[in-house]
Design a protein around this motif. Structure first.
Motif, PDB file in Angstrom:
ATOM      1  N   ARG A   1      14.160   7.795   3.831  1.00 28.35           N
ATOM      2  CA  ARG A   1      13.676   7.494   5.179  1.00 28.35           C
ATOM      3  C   ARG A   1      13.331   6.020   5.187  1.00 28.35           C
ATOM      4  NH1 ARG A   1       8.824   6.393   6.698  1.00 28.35           N
ATOM      5  NH2 ARG A   1       7.787   7.351   4.913  1.00 28.35           N
ATOM      6  N   ASP A   2      13.819   5.275   6.153  1.00 31.66           N
ATOM      7  CA  ASP A   2      13.484   3.860   6.215  1.00 31.66           C
ATOM      8  C   ASP A   2      11.972   3.699   6.346  1.00 31.66           C
ATOM      9  OD1 ASP A   2      16.122   3.159   6.056  1.00 31.66           O
ATOM     10  OD2 ASP A   2      16.367   2.793   8.213  1.00 31.66           O
ATOM     11  N   LEU A   3      11.402   2.855   5.503  1.00 27.53           N
ATOM     12  CA  LEU A   3       9.965   2.642   5.530  1.00 27.53           C
ATOM     13  C   LEU A   3       9.568   1.788   6.732  1.00 27.53           C
ATOM     14  CD1 LEU A   3       9.326   1.929   1.747  1.00 27.53           C
ATOM     15  CD2 LEU A   3       8.854   4.039   3.001  1.00 27.53           C
ATOM     16  N   GLN A   4       8.395   2.059   7.268  1.00 26.88           N
ATOM     17  CA  GLN A   4       7.835   1.251   8.336  1.00 26.88           C
ATOM     18  C   GLN A   4       6.788   0.304   7.760  1.00 26.88           C
ATOM     19  OE1 GLN A   4       6.959   3.190  12.058  1.00 26.88           O
ATOM     20  NE2 GLN A   4       8.268   4.938  11.555  1.00 26.88           N
ATOM     21  N   MET A   5       6.292  -0.572   8.584  1.00 31.12           N
ATOM     22  CA  MET A   5       5.261  -1.495   8.127  1.00 31.12           C
ATOM     23  C   MET A   5       4.016  -0.718   7.737  1.00 31.12           C
ATOM     24  SD  MET A   5       6.208  -4.663   8.123  1.00 31.12           S
ATOM     25  CE  MET A   5       4.633  -5.515   8.158  1.00 31.12           C
ATOM     26  N   PRO A   6       3.299  -1.155   6.689  1.00 32.35           N
ATOM     27  CA  PRO A   6       2.048  -0.483   6.335  1.00 32.35           C
ATOM     28  C   PRO A   6       1.122  -0.354   7.539  1.00 32.35           C
ATOM     29  CG  PRO A   6       2.660  -2.040   4.620  1.00 32.35           C
ATOM     30  CD  PRO A   6       3.630  -2.246   5.754  1.00 32.35           C
ATOM     31  N   GLY A   7       0.576   0.843   7.706  1.00 31.80           N
ATOM     32  CA  GLY A   7      -0.322   1.123   8.817  1.00 31.80           C
ATOM     33  C   GLY A   7       0.364   1.706  10.030  1.00 31.80           C
ATOM     34  N   ARG A   8       1.704   1.726  10.042  1.00 32.64           N
ATOM     35  CA  ARG A   8       2.440   2.168  11.236  1.00 32.64           C
ATOM     36  C   ARG A   8       2.920   3.620  11.160  1.00 32.64           C
ATOM     37  NH1 ARG A   8       4.770  -2.416  13.718  1.00 32.64           N
ATOM     38  NH2 ARG A   8       3.195  -4.090  13.711  1.00 32.64           N
ATOM     39  N   PHE A   9       2.821   4.253   9.969  1.00 32.62           N
ATOM     40  CA  PHE A   9       3.393   5.591   9.811  1.00 32.62           C
ATOM     41  C   PHE A   9       2.526   6.386   8.847  1.00 32.62           C
ATOM     42  CE2 PHE A   9       6.441   8.713   8.119  1.00 32.62           C
ATOM     43  CZ  PHE A   9       7.047   9.175   9.297  1.00 32.62           C
TER      44      PHE A   9
ATOM     45  N   THR B   1      -1.263   5.807   5.091  1.00 26.80           N
ATOM     46  CA  THR B   1      -0.370   5.022   5.943  1.00 26.80           C
ATOM     47  C   THR B   1       0.190   3.795   5.220  1.00 26.80           C
ATOM     48  OG1 THR B   1      -2.215   3.711   6.850  1.00 26.80           O
ATOM     49  CG2 THR B   1      -1.613   5.735   8.028  1.00 26.80           C
ATOM     50  N   SER B   2       0.138   3.792   3.892  1.00 23.66           N
ATOM     51  CA  SER B   2       0.517   2.578   3.157  1.00 23.66           C
ATOM     52  C   SER B   2       2.022   2.316   3.164  1.00 23.66           C
ATOM     53  CB  SER B   2       0.024   2.650   1.714  1.00 23.66           C
ATOM     54  OG  SER B   2       0.818   3.538   0.949  1.00 23.66           O
ATOM     55  N   GLU B   3       2.838   3.399   3.177  1.00 25.71           N
ATOM     56  CA  GLU B   3       4.289   3.242   3.083  1.00 25.71           C
ATOM     57  C   GLU B   3       4.685   2.496   1.805  1.00 25.71           C
ATOM     58  OE1 GLU B   3       7.022   4.156   6.227  1.00 25.71           O
ATOM     59  OE2 GLU B   3       5.754   5.473   5.019  1.00 25.71           O
ATOM     60  N   TRP B   4       3.849   2.614   0.778  1.00 31.03           N
ATOM     61  CA  TRP B   4       4.137   1.945  -0.499  1.00 31.03           C
ATOM     62  C   TRP B   4       5.456   2.429  -1.069  1.00 31.03           C
ATOM     63  CZ3 TRP B   4       4.454   3.761  -5.685  1.00 31.03           C
ATOM     64  CH2 TRP B   4       4.426   2.758  -6.668  1.00 31.03           C
ATOM     65  N   GLU B   5       6.203   1.495  -1.628  1.00 28.62           N
ATOM     66  CA  GLU B   5       7.492   1.817  -2.245  1.00 28.62           C
ATOM     67  C   GLU B   5       7.441   1.480  -3.720  1.00 28.62           C
ATOM     68  OE1 GLU B   5      12.252   1.252  -1.338  1.00 28.62           O
ATOM     69  OE2 GLU B   5      10.871  -0.343  -0.719  1.00 28.62           O
ATOM     70  N   GLY B   6       7.758   2.464  -4.543  1.00 28.91           N
ATOM     71  CA  GLY B   6       7.749   2.218  -5.972  1.00 28.91           C
ATOM     72  C   GLY B   6       7.705   3.516  -6.759  1.00 28.91           C
TER      73      GLY B   6
ATOM     74  N   ASN C   1       4.947  -4.337   0.057  1.00 27.93           N
ATOM     75  CA  ASN C   1       3.817  -3.782  -0.698  1.00 27.93           C
ATOM     76  C   ASN C   1       2.625  -4.729  -0.700  1.00 27.93           C
ATOM     77  OD1 ASN C   1       5.250  -1.482  -1.248  1.00 27.93           O
ATOM     78  ND2 ASN C   1       5.693  -1.993  -3.385  1.00 27.93           N
ATOM     79  N   GLY C   2       2.897  -6.019  -0.579  1.00 30.01           N
ATOM     80  CA  GLY C   2       1.814  -6.994  -0.567  1.00 30.01           C
ATOM     81  C   GLY C   2       0.949  -6.933   0.673  1.00 30.01           C
ATOM     82  N   ALA C   3       1.444  -6.298   1.732  1.00 36.90           N
ATOM     83  CA  ALA C   3       0.681  -6.183   2.986  1.00 36.90           C
ATOM     84  C   ALA C   3      -0.220  -4.951   3.013  1.00 36.90           C
ATOM     85  CB  ALA C   3       1.638  -6.137   4.168  1.00 36.90           C
ATOM     86  N   ILE C   4      -0.165  -4.138   1.970  1.00 43.17           N
ATOM     87  CA  ILE C   4      -0.929  -2.880   1.948  1.00 43.17           C
ATOM     88  C   ILE C   4      -2.401  -3.158   1.693  1.00 43.17           C
ATOM     89  CG2 ILE C   4      -1.273  -0.735   0.666  1.00 43.17           C
ATOM     90  CD1 ILE C   4       1.775  -0.762   0.146  1.00 43.17           C
ATOM     91  N   THR C   5      -3.249  -2.558   2.511  1.00 39.02           N
ATOM     92  CA  THR C   5      -4.700  -2.706   2.379  1.00 39.02           C
ATOM     93  C   THR C   5      -5.307  -1.439   1.783  1.00 39.02           C
ATOM     94  OG1 THR C   5      -5.233  -1.760   4.554  1.00 39.02           O
ATOM     95  CG2 THR C   5      -4.691  -4.135   4.468  1.00 39.02           C
ATOM     96  N   TRP C   6      -6.595  -1.545   1.448  1.00 41.38           N
ATOM     97  CA  TRP C   6      -7.318  -0.369   0.967  1.00 41.38           C
ATOM     98  C   TRP C   6      -7.352   0.725   2.032  1.00 41.38           C
ATOM     99  CZ3 TRP C   6      -8.303   0.000  -4.018  1.00 41.38           C
ATOM    100  CH2 TRP C   6      -8.407  -1.172  -4.768  1.00 41.38           C
TER     101      TRP C   6
END
Length: 345
Positions: free
Chosen positions: A161-169, A128-133, A116-121
């Motif tokens: 569903r397994d989450l991907q890196m932010p920006g990848r999905f 495409t954040s793939e935020w988990e929470g 979650n710390g890698a998520i940008t605006w």
């Protein structure tokens, strides 16, 4: 050549198959297909009116139908309003770069950890954040594996569903959009409806009738003041209740590059950036739907784009043709024919 009467007749005869008593019924394709307690409605719902809308060309109304002054919920069209508020935040220097990590400005538990710390605006704005929470009692898992459009198979919606890196999905996820809304309120330190009214809607001459409702549990304290965060749609109730005429004024501002009556309301280039295709989904920009390859609207130009909400709500914009089309409660198969007739006027 079609006449304005032809457009109005088509729209009025193509009402979406949704109940009018939305305050009583499960929402089709939303709470209707979710198990309890995930389907719990947290914000107000309201009965809706009938099909209505209008077409602007060069800023002038050339046809309208139904009651375009009636305020109704507009579902995910509200997401596109969030993209414009993000532009205001950029103009105010509250977001230095869309590619900054959100936790650089808003440290806190929502963006703790490596993922979650890698998520940008930009990730939040492009789905495409793939935020988990979890937010307001709704886990992001609710909308994992969600599909949209005709023939969508939502049999796996809400399954792991397994989450991907932010920006990848890319995934259409209302919990994550609601997180963006909360983050924007934390930046402005004021409720978003106040910012929208002051910075956008009043300056463009919108009525004072529109409202934006939050959830019963979406209150937070900011600087000692209790504020309600608003959702980017009406998936679980709440959301924006607005007229087609005010939608059209908003759409005209976007068409005019964020300038109204000689006054710049949005950063230069912002209305172009919101319709730049997302690398992992070229049909989507920053909370706006695109017509890349004319895949979304075969009768519309490729550079057309739209704000779209469940229940047949749309603000469609054709930049070169200088057209803004607003339709409410219209059946999806009628949208392309409606666009074709509007372009031929």
């Amino acid at each position: 050549m079609p006449s304005p009467h032809d457009i109005a007749t088509l729209a009025l005869e193509s009402e979406v198959d949704w109940p009018r008593d939305l305050d009583r019924a499960p929402l089709p394709g939303l709470t209707e297909i979710e198990p309890p307690p995930w389907n719990e409605v947290l914000g107000p719902l309201f009965p809706r009116g009938g099909p209505n809308g209008l077409v602007l060309k060069d800023g002038k109304t050339i046809v309208e139908w139904g009651d375009p002054d009636r305020c109704d919920l507009t579902f995910s069209v509200a997401k596109s309003y969030l993209s414009i508020l993000a532009g205001v935040a950029v103009a105010d220097g509250l977001i230095a770069s869309l590619d900054d990590a959100v936790n650089k400005t808003l440290p806190g538990p929502a963006f703790d950890g490596a993922h979650n710390g890698a998520i940008t605006w930009r990730h939040l704005l492009t789905m495409t954040s793939e935020w988990e929470g979890e937010l307001w009692g709704k886990p992001d898992l609710i909308d994992r594996n969600r599909q949209l459009g005709p023939g969508a198979d939502n049999s796996r919606k809400g399954q792991h569903r397994d989450l991907q890196m932010p920006g990848r999905f890319w995934e259409y996820n209302d919990v994550r959009v609601n997180l963006l809304s909360l983050c924007l309120m934390q930046l402005f330190r004021r409720p978003l409806p106040e910012i929208l009214r002051e910075r956008i809607m009043d300056p463009i001459g919108a009525t004072g009738d529109w409202t934006w409702h939050g959830y019963e549990n979406s209150y937070v304290d900011i600087d000692g003041v209790r504020m309600q965060s608003v959702p980017g749609g009406s998936h679980w109730g709440g959301g924006m209740r607005i007229s087609s005429r005010d939608h059209a004024k908003f759409g005209q501002l976007i068409l005019d590059g964020g300038v109204h009556d000689g006054r710049r309301l949005l950063p230069e280039g912002w209305t172009e950036s919101i319709r730049r295709p997302t690398p992992v989904n070229d049909a989507y920009g920053m909370l706006w739907w695109l017509n890349t390859g004319r895949a979304e609207w075969k009768t519309g130009p490729e550079d057309s784009f739209a704000a779209i909400g469940a229940g047949g709500n749309i603000i469609w914009i054709a930049p070169r043709e200088r057209i803004v089309l607003v339709a409410r409660w219209i059946d999806a198969p009628a949208v392309d024919p409606l666009i074709e007739k509007a372009l031929a006027l």
